[in-house]
Design an enzyme around this catalytic site. Structure first.
Site, PDB file in Angstrom:
ATOM      1  N   GLU A   1       0.798  -1.227   0.000  1.00  0.00           N
ATOM      2  CA  GLU A   1       0.000   0.000   0.000  1.00  0.00           C
ATOM      3  C   GLU A   1       0.824   1.267   0.000  1.00  0.00           C
ATOM      4  O   GLU A   1       1.941   1.289   0.497  1.00  0.00           O
ATOM      5  CB  GLU A   1      -0.800   0.054   1.297  1.00  0.00           C
ATOM      6  CG  GLU A   1      -1.818  -0.998   1.389  1.00  0.00           C
ATOM      7  CD  GLU A   1      -2.334  -1.054   2.805  1.00  0.00           C
ATOM      8  OE1 GLU A   1      -3.533  -0.829   2.973  1.00  0.00           O
ATOM      9  OE2 GLU A   1      -1.542  -1.293   3.713  1.00  0.00           O
TER      10      GLU A   1
ATOM     11  N   CYS B   1      -3.093   1.641   8.564  1.00  0.00           N
ATOM     12  CA  CYS B   1      -2.135   0.701   8.001  1.00  0.00           C
ATOM     13  C   CYS B   1      -2.727  -0.660   7.676  1.00  0.00           C
ATOM     14  O   CYS B   1      -3.362  -1.283   8.513  1.00  0.00           O
ATOM     15  CB  CYS B   1      -1.015   0.476   8.994  1.00  0.00           C
ATOM     16  SG  CYS B   1      -0.366   2.002   9.610  1.00  0.00           S
TER      17      CYS B   1
HETATM   18  N1  SAH Z   1       6.953  -0.058  11.390  1.00  0.00           N
HETATM   19  C1  SAH Z   1       7.056   1.356  11.454  1.00  0.00           C
HETATM   20  C2  SAH Z   1       6.312   2.090  10.353  1.00  0.00           C
HETATM   21  C3  SAH Z   1       4.949   1.600   9.933  1.00  0.00           C
HETATM   22  S1  SAH Z   1       3.547   1.981  10.908  1.00  0.00           S
HETATM   23  C4  SAH Z   1       6.633   1.854  12.813  1.00  0.00           C
HETATM   24  O1  SAH Z   1       6.252   1.041  13.645  1.00  0.00           O
HETATM   25  O2  SAH Z   1       6.763   3.030  13.086  1.00  0.00           O
HETATM   26  C5  SAH Z   1       3.289   3.709  10.794  1.00  0.00           C
HETATM   27  C6  SAH Z   1       2.652   4.300  12.046  1.00  0.00           C
HETATM   28  O3  SAH Z   1       1.237   3.963  12.146  1.00  0.00           O
HETATM   29  C7  SAH Z   1       3.292   3.793  13.330  1.00  0.00           C
HETATM   30  O4  SAH Z   1       3.452   4.866  14.220  1.00  0.00           O
HETATM   31  C8  SAH Z   1       2.252   2.813  13.815  1.00  0.00           C
HETATM   32  O5  SAH Z   1       2.413   2.556  15.175  1.00  0.00           O
HETATM   33  C9  SAH Z   1       0.970   3.518  13.447  1.00  0.00           C
HETATM   34  N2  SAH Z   1      -0.243   2.687  13.452  1.00  0.00           N
HETATM   35  C10 SAH Z   1      -0.385   1.397  13.135  1.00  0.00           C
HETATM   36  N3  SAH Z   1      -1.658   0.999  13.272  1.00  0.00           N
HETATM   37  C11 SAH Z   1      -2.347   2.078  13.687  1.00  0.00           C
HETATM   38  C12 SAH Z   1      -3.701   2.315  14.009  1.00  0.00           C
HETATM   39  N4  SAH Z   1      -4.603   1.345  13.967  1.00  0.00           N
HETATM   40  N5  SAH Z   1      -4.050   3.564  14.389  1.00  0.00           N
HETATM   41  C13 SAH Z   1      -3.119   4.557  14.455  1.00  0.00           C
HETATM   42  N6  SAH Z   1      -1.844   4.400  14.166  1.00  0.00           N
HETATM   43  C14 SAH Z   1      -1.447   3.166  13.796  1.00  0.00           C
END
Ligand code: SAH
Length: 348
Positions: A88, A335
């Site tokens: 994505e 995500c």
């Molecule tokens: N692996 C990396 C980057 C990908 S996730 C990381 O962990 O930072 C990108 C961001 O979206 C991260 O801050 C993650 O914690 C957040 N994220 C994932 N699922 C989410 C959700 N359901 N609601 C809000 N933020 C979320």
């Protein structure tokens, strides 16, 4: 055999030498690759060279599906890789330009309790060319505004995957996309988000020091963080904060902490106080995000008003904080959501 989209200018110069071509051809090929143009369309090359390059692997991504938000114009892309895997990306407009959020892995192995990208584990790493290709496909898809030289002005590595678990390819991607001969997107306009792989954060100080480092913190202490993010058992919060402090001091750049507000888990006043204490003295900013509800997960977010109250608690204690704008809520902005809904539709 190496994919064309993975090749930097130096590697192309070696390739041209091996093919008996003059050196300047390398730059022409590099420019085309950065534009997402395959060898058949590289119109300033001799036909024989085009043909020779066409016999090589390309290794890019193609747009499979896109959804445009009626609310804010955000575009959610699903890209198809050459092996059929889907990843994505999201293009968001803001007053500074357009930010592309892209993926660094197919799936993710980190297992965070609130994240949809990790539900099926990590399928594989992306190559730097597959990352680059997400940018060039979007450039071809959305014409840039008059007077601008490109559409994508900023990149955030926040799609699916943990970029620091795919360190070499991620760092090479940053080099490729920031090359002056190509897209020329400054590392200062690139944010790398990590769940907190401490040794790799420290490696970034020497290998990609101009990017903006974002750390997904989501909790003020080890008890809560380990419950949400398995990685915290390997690198506890003190080590993560220590690495962030070192990064900020050595690079002179402000570190961003991502903090998803989860109902009943991490959004009390006491949590804001504990968070302020551990971040005290670090050149940083806290990005608050009311958790996006993901169908497959039991966790829920809080309202935007409550999120602003949490921000005020941090600000009172001298910590810079803001509530992130919600983009693309009507097109499954969180995500992993689009990929999962398409995969499930394909199956069902
Ligand atoms: N692996 C990396 C980057 C990908 S996730 C990381 O962990 O930072 C990108 C961001 O979206 C991260 O801050 C993650 O914690 C957040 N994220 C994932 N699922 C989410 C959700 N359901 N609601 C809000 N933020 C979320």
């Amino acid at each position: 055999m190496q994919n064309l989209t993975d090749m930097g200018l130096n590697e192309l110069e070696l390739l041209m030498r091996d093919l008996g071509q003059p050196k300047f051809r390398a730059r022409q090929v590099f420019e085309w690759i950065q534009k997402g143009v395959r060898p058949g369309g590289m119109s300033n090359l001799p036909a024989a060279l085009r043909e020779r390059l066409s016999s090589m692997l390309w290794g890019g991504a193609e747009i499979h599906t896109k959804r445009i938000s009626k609310k804010d114009g955000t575009i959610k892309y699903l890209f198809k890789l050459e092996d059929g895997n889907l990843i994505e990306g999201v293009l968001m407009s803001n007053r500074y330009g357009n930010t592309l959020c892209l993926s660094t892995q197919v799936g993710c192995a980190m297992g965070c309790a609130f994240c949809a990208s990790t539900l099926e584990g990590c399928v594989r790493n992306l190559s730097c060319g597959e990352m680059l290709s997400q940018v060039s496909e979007v450039e071809k898809d959305v014409p840039h505004e008059e007077g601008a030289s490109r559409t994508v002005t900023n990149i955030v590595l926040m799609g699916s995957g943990e970029p620091l678990a795919n360190f070499e390819q991620t760092v090479k991607f940053i080099r490729l996309v920031s090359a002056p001969e190509g897209m020329n997107i400054s590392p200062r306009n690139i944010s790398l988000s990590t769940c907190g792989l401490v040794p790799e954060i420290l490696r970034l100080i020497t290998e990609a020091q101009h990017v903006t480092l974002s750390i997904s913190l989501h909790a003020p202490n080890n008890g809560i963080r380990s419950g949400l993010m398995p990685i915290n058992r390997r690198y506890p919060i003190e080590q993560v904060i220590g690495a962030a402090r070192e990064y900020a001091e050595k690079t002179g750049r402000r570190v961003i902490f991502e903090y998803a507000l989860i109902k009943g888990v991490n959004c009390e006043r006491a949590h804001a106080e504990e968070l302020s204490d551990i971040l005290h003295g670090i050149n940083c900013h806290v990005n608050l995000i009311p958790l996006n509800h993901v169908k497959e997960r039991g966790l829920e977010g809080i309202g935007r008003k409550e999120a602003h109250v949490f921000a005020a608690w941090l600000q009172e204690r001298g910590i810079s904080a803001s509530v992130r704008r919600e983009m693309g809520a009507d097109i499954e902005g969180a995500c992993g959501q689009l990929r999962r809904s398409i995969l499930q539709n394909d199956i069902g």
